[in-house]
Design a protein around this motif. Sequence first.
Motif, short mmCIF file in Angstrom:
data_model
loop_
_atom_site.label_atom_id
_atom_site.label_comp_id
_atom_site.label_asym_id
_atom_site.label_seq_id
_atom_site.Cartn_x
_atom_site.Cartn_y
_atom_site.Cartn_z
N ARG A 93 0.83 -1.21 0.00
CA ARG A 93 0.00 0.00 0.00
C ARG A 93 0.86 1.26 0.00
O ARG A 93 0.48 2.27 -0.61
CB ARG A 93 -0.95 -0.01 1.20
CG ARG A 93 -2.00 -1.09 1.08
CD ARG A 93 -2.96 -1.05 2.23
NE ARG A 93 -3.90 -2.17 2.12
CZ ARG A 93 -4.58 -2.63 3.13
NH1 ARG A 93 -4.46 -2.08 4.33
NH2 ARG A 93 -5.40 -3.64 2.96
N GLU A 152 -4.01 7.28 6.51
CA GLU A 152 -3.71 5.84 6.51
C GLU A 152 -2.30 5.54 7.02
O GLU A 152 -1.97 4.40 7.30
CB GLU A 152 -3.89 5.25 5.11
CG GLU A 152 -5.32 5.16 4.65
CD GLU A 152 -5.83 6.47 4.02
OE1 GLU A 152 -7.00 6.51 3.64
OE2 GLU A 152 -5.06 7.44 3.92
N SER A 160 -8.90 -2.00 6.33
CA SER A 160 -8.78 -2.40 4.92
C SER A 160 -8.00 -1.38 4.10
O SER A 160 -7.67 -1.64 2.95
CB SER A 160 -10.17 -2.61 4.32
OG SER A 160 -10.90 -1.40 4.39
N SER A 161 -7.68 -0.22 4.69
CA SER A 161 -6.92 0.79 3.96
C SER A 161 -5.65 1.25 4.68
O SER A 161 -4.91 2.07 4.15
CB SER A 161 -7.81 2.01 3.68
OG SER A 161 -8.21 2.61 4.89
N SER A 162 -5.38 0.73 5.86
CA SER A 162 -4.21 1.20 6.62
C SER A 162 -2.90 0.88 5.90
O SER A 162 -2.74 -0.18 5.32
CB SER A 162 -4.21 0.60 8.03
OG SER A 162 -4.19 -0.80 7.98
N VAL A 196 -7.04 -0.28 -2.58
CA VAL A 196 -8.13 0.24 -1.77
C VAL A 196 -8.49 1.61 -2.32
O VAL A 196 -7.61 2.43 -2.58
CB VAL A 196 -7.71 0.34 -0.29
CG1 VAL A 196 -8.84 0.88 0.55
CG2 VAL A 196 -7.28 -1.02 0.22
N SER A 197 -9.76 1.87 -2.50
CA SER A 197 -10.19 3.10 -3.16
C SER A 197 -9.74 4.37 -2.45
O SER A 197 -9.48 5.37 -3.07
CB SER A 197 -11.71 3.11 -3.32
OG SER A 197 -12.33 3.03 -2.05
N SER A 198 -9.61 4.36 -1.11
CA SER A 198 -9.24 5.59 -0.40
C SER A 198 -7.80 6.00 -0.64
O SER A 198 -7.43 7.13 -0.41
CB SER A 198 -9.49 5.43 1.10
OG SER A 198 -8.64 4.45 1.64
N ILE A 199 -6.95 5.07 -1.09
CA ILE A 199 -5.55 5.41 -1.36
C ILE A 199 -5.41 6.02 -2.75
O ILE A 199 -4.54 6.81 -3.00
CB ILE A 199 -4.65 4.15 -1.23
CG1 ILE A 199 -4.69 3.63 0.20
CG2 ILE A 199 -3.22 4.45 -1.62
CD1 ILE A 199 -3.96 2.34 0.41
N ASP A 200 -6.30 5.68 -3.66
CA ASP A 200 -6.20 6.14 -5.06
C ASP A 200 -6.26 7.63 -5.19
O ASP A 200 -6.82 8.39 -4.63
CB ASP A 200 -7.29 5.51 -5.92
CG ASP A 200 -7.08 4.01 -6.01
OD1 ASP A 200 -5.93 3.57 -5.89
OD2 ASP A 200 -8.08 3.29 -6.20
#
Length: 200
Positions: A93, A152, A160-162, A196-200
């Motif tokens: 990630r 994150e 799920s996004s850390s 994970v969508s929040s990282i994009d």
Amino acid sequence: MALVGIHTGFLSVGRRNALRKTWMSSDRDGLRRLEESTGLAFKFVIGRSSNRSEMAELEKEIRKLAYFKEAYRLYDSKFYVKVNDGVYLRPDRLSLLLAKNRSHSLTYIGCMKNGNVVKDPTHKGFRMFSNEDVLIGSWMLAMNIDHEHVEELCQLKCTSSSIAVRNISCSGICQPENQLIKLHKMDICSKTPTIVSSID
């Protein structure tokens, strides 16, 4: 793509061994595969001096600016990452976060837990920061660097996004020799998808 400096101490053998049993491989081939798959190079960082007063100062500095100065001098990387040896990290990630397109060519990415970096030198708190990310970000103002806060990077538990899991009172995970391995055995920490969508 990036150099990841894992800050550790001479007496932190247990922490380094715990990391090698979790996200960081314990053998050269495994580490090479991790580095190739993520574009990240991993190095343990320990500062040392024979002079006691220099060593005391170095111990304070190595956590901050000294690492970045030496890493820049020694390695040609697009990014320089600092992480403590008690942090549970998801290199996959982190790699995605660093690969993200940015509008500014020079960006300091961190978890600004005490708020945004103060850019106004007349602000009463301009030089007084207890949080390392904000302090380093402030030092980098002279280089016209953009600051990017990424929540994150400072999660208290695996999600799920850390990207990084730590406890602020322990400079990483409390009792890391045991807890890093315990976290790694949890599916939410080590087996959730990379994208994970929040990282994009």
